[in-house]
Scaffold this motif. Structure first.
Motif, PDB file in Angstrom:
ATOM      1  N   PRO A  55       0.815  -1.221   0.000  1.00 50.69           N
ATOM      2  CA  PRO A  55       0.000   0.000   0.000  1.00 50.69           C
ATOM      3  C   PRO A  55       0.847   1.270   0.000  1.00 50.69           C
ATOM      4  CG  PRO A  55      -0.103  -1.090   2.139  1.00 50.69           C
ATOM      5  CD  PRO A  55       0.666  -1.991   1.226  1.00 50.69           C
ATOM      6  N   SER A  56       0.288   2.301  -0.601  1.00 46.70           N
ATOM      7  CA  SER A  56       0.948   3.611  -0.622  1.00 46.70           C
ATOM      8  C   SER A  56       0.881   4.232   0.774  1.00 46.70           C
ATOM      9  CB  SER A  56       0.240   4.539  -1.613  1.00 46.70           C
ATOM     10  OG  SER A  56      -1.050   4.866  -1.119  1.00 46.70           O
ATOM     11  N   ALA A  57       1.604   5.319   0.961  1.00 48.30           N
ATOM     12  CA  ALA A  57       1.599   6.019   2.258  1.00 48.30           C
ATOM     13  C   ALA A  57       0.190   6.467   2.631  1.00 48.30           C
ATOM     14  CB  ALA A  57       2.555   7.205   2.216  1.00 48.30           C
ATOM     15  N   ASP A  58      -0.574   6.956   1.652  1.00 47.96           N
ATOM     16  CA  ASP A  58      -1.951   7.388   1.927  1.00 47.96           C
ATOM     17  C   ASP A  58      -2.839   6.207   2.310  1.00 47.96           C
ATOM     18  OD1 ASP A  58      -1.426  10.065   1.507  1.00 47.96           O
ATOM     19  OD2 ASP A  58      -2.035  10.022  -0.607  1.00 47.96           O
ATOM     20  N   GLU A  59      -2.625   5.071   1.648  1.00 48.81           N
ATOM     21  CA  GLU A  59      -3.414   3.877   1.973  1.00 48.81           C
ATOM     22  C   GLU A  59      -3.070   3.359   3.367  1.00 48.81           C
ATOM     23  OE1 GLU A  59      -4.109   2.062  -2.512  1.00 48.81           O
ATOM     24  OE2 GLU A  59      -2.204   1.680  -1.492  1.00 48.81           O
ATOM     25  N   VAL A  60      -1.790   3.418   3.722  1.00 46.59           N
ATOM     26  CA  VAL A  60      -1.367   3.012   5.066  1.00 46.59           C
ATOM     27  C   VAL A  60      -1.998   3.934   6.102  1.00 46.59           C
ATOM     28  CG1 VAL A  60       0.596   2.856   6.647  1.00 46.59           C
ATOM     29  CG2 VAL A  60       0.794   1.921   4.336  1.00 46.59           C
ATOM     30  N   LYS A  61      -1.980   5.222   5.816  1.00 49.50           N
ATOM     31  CA  LYS A  61      -2.573   6.201   6.741  1.00 49.50           C
ATOM     32  C   LYS A  61      -4.067   5.932   6.925  1.00 49.50           C
ATOM     33  CE  LYS A  61      -2.241  11.142   7.642  1.00 49.50           C
ATOM     34  NZ  LYS A  61      -1.770  12.414   7.097  1.00 49.50           N
ATOM     35  N   ALA A  62      -4.764   5.640   5.847  1.00 55.54           N
ATOM     36  CA  ALA A  62      -6.202   5.332   5.929  1.00 55.54           C
ATOM     37  C   ALA A  62      -6.434   4.055   6.732  1.00 55.54           C
ATOM     38  CB  ALA A  62      -6.790   5.193   4.519  1.00 55.54           C
TER      39      ALA A  62
END
Length: 131
Positions: A55-62
């Motif tokens: 996952p991308s950084a944004d996906e990890v954050k979500a």
């Protein structure tokens, strides 16, 4: 080493034969973390190949926001934790967060410490590097 290659080839051939001879109405699924070392003949036996990427950084954050919503006091910490988790799989991040929540619940805590999540994410990263 030559014996290993021969053994792997025999296993592959047996598996391919098993797939081709299957007359059941079953669905055959397979998964691997190493698609680059598999024979193309294996991929041709499946109708669909689905690839999951880290996952991308944004996906990890979500993911962190969703999993820690009821347990994290500082929403600002999500960005830092996401940075620590970057490069880990969805399952590795979810597992680390679940472990942190379990630990908090076992100690009758309503919140999860950012340090605990960070430490568990770093542990997953070390495990990944040692594979």
């Amino acid at each position: 080493m030559a014996n290993d290659v021969g053994e792997i080839r025999r296993i592959l051939n047996s598996f391919l034969l098993m797939i081709e001879q299957d007359e059941s109405s079953s669905v055959i699924m397979a998964a691997t973390n190493h698609p680059d070392i598999l024979d193309e003949a294996l991929f041709r036996r499946f109708d669909d190949v689905v690839q999951y990427h880290v996952p991308s950084a944004d996906e990890v954050k979500a993911l962190l926001r969703m999993r820690l919503a009821n347990y994290l006091k500082s929403p600002k910490a999500l960005a830092e934790l996401a940075e620590v988790a970057t490069g880990l799989s969805h399952a590795e991040v979810a597992s680390a967060v679940s472990d942190a929540i379990k630990e908090a619940v076992m100690h009758d805590q309503d919140t999860v410490a950012v340090d605990a999540v960070r430490s568990l994410l770093q542990e997953r990263r070390r495990l990944r590097l040692n594979r």
